[in-house]
Design a protein around this motif. Structure first.
Motif, mmCIF file in Angstrom:
data_model
loop_
_atom_site.group_PDB
_atom_site.id
_atom_site.type_symbol
_atom_site.label_atom_id
_atom_site.label_comp_id
_atom_site.label_asym_id
_atom_site.label_seq_id
_atom_site.Cartn_x
_atom_site.Cartn_y
_atom_site.Cartn_z
ATOM 1 N N UNK A 81 25.401 -51.189 -34.935
ATOM 2 C CA UNK A 81 24.901 -49.653 -35.736
ATOM 3 C C UNK A 81 24.497 -49.915 -35.834
ATOM 4 N N UNK A 82 22.563 -49.383 -35.447
ATOM 5 C CA UNK A 82 21.694 -48.805 -36.525
ATOM 6 C C UNK A 82 21.191 -47.575 -37.002
ATOM 7 N N UNK A 83 20.700 -48.091 -38.961
ATOM 8 C CA UNK A 83 20.622 -46.986 -39.925
ATOM 9 C C UNK A 83 18.819 -46.349 -39.142
ATOM 10 N N UNK A 84 19.276 -44.755 -39.341
ATOM 11 C CA UNK A 84 17.711 -44.231 -38.742
ATOM 12 C C UNK A 84 17.467 -43.472 -40.343
ATOM 13 N N UNK A 85 16.735 -43.515 -40.549
ATOM 14 C CA UNK A 85 16.347 -42.875 -41.822
ATOM 15 C C UNK A 85 15.394 -41.117 -40.820
ATOM 16 N N UNK A 132 5.768 -39.954 -25.200
ATOM 17 C CA UNK A 132 4.723 -40.663 -26.147
ATOM 18 C C UNK A 132 5.544 -42.476 -26.747
ATOM 19 N N UNK A 133 6.705 -42.307 -26.497
ATOM 20 C CA UNK A 133 7.082 -43.774 -27.116
ATOM 21 C C UNK A 133 6.878 -44.922 -25.680
ATOM 22 N N UNK A 186 18.592 -49.618 -28.760
ATOM 23 C CA UNK A 186 19.210 -50.163 -29.334
ATOM 24 C C UNK A 186 18.712 -49.919 -30.904
ATOM 25 N N UNK A 187 17.656 -51.029 -31.803
ATOM 26 C CA UNK A 187 16.393 -51.291 -32.097
ATOM 27 C C UNK A 187 15.274 -50.378 -32.090
ATOM 28 N N UNK A 188 15.015 -50.447 -30.212
ATOM 29 C CA UNK A 188 14.235 -49.771 -30.146
ATOM 30 C C UNK A 188 14.253 -48.369 -30.794
#
Length: 154
Positions: free
Chosen positions: A8-12, A30-31, A146-148
């Protein structure tokens, strides 16, 4: 079918912004362009013993709102197409033109009004030998993906 889940990844960013960005694949262009020209990414690839010239292949990725396709050696084009969207919760993809039938889910949930969390899940139709050979690579790749996605400026 083999099932693999990312951490699970947290996103701000609020869940609405994350979902809006990820549910339209054209928003990823763009990414991809940034990754191609990012010296830090190239250095990490070198550190992993790989050739950063591989990033040139990103220009061959085609994106529409509902589909991402990329050339794959010895296979031709492999694509993922959106098959279902559940607003502010989940985006489901299915492989097209792939040697392996698979599904990918991007699940997003709110944590607070300004943060959210995300998990990726892949279900792939792998025979036992393939599962043994590439299962851990799929899991590692899923975590990296997921990290990306968690680092995108939403």
């Amino acid at each position: 079918m083999a099932k693999y889940e990312s951490k699970i990844k947290q996103i701000n960013a609020p869940v609405e912004r994350v979902y809006t960005t990820l549910s339209n694949l054209e928003n990823l262009r763009p990414l991809l362009d940034n990754i191609q020209n990012n010296e830090a990414v190239k250095e990490k690839i070198r550190e992993a013993g790989q050739d950063p010239a591989q990033l040139e292949r990103l220009k061959d990725v085609t994106l529409t709102e509902d589909r991402i396709a990329f050339p794959a050696p010895m296979v031709g084009e492999v694509a993922l197409a959106v098959v279902e969207r559940e607003e502010n919760k989940c985006i489901k993809f299915q492989t097209e033109q792939s040697p392996v039938e698979a599904n990918l889910w991007i699940q997003v949930l709110p944590v607070t009004d300004t943060t959210s969390k995300m998990r990726l899940t892949i279900k792939a139709d792998l025979n036992p030998m393939m599962k043994m050979m590439i299962g851990s690579k799929i899991e590692n790749g899923l975590d990296q993906f997921a990290e990306m996605l968690a680092r995108i400026p939403y």
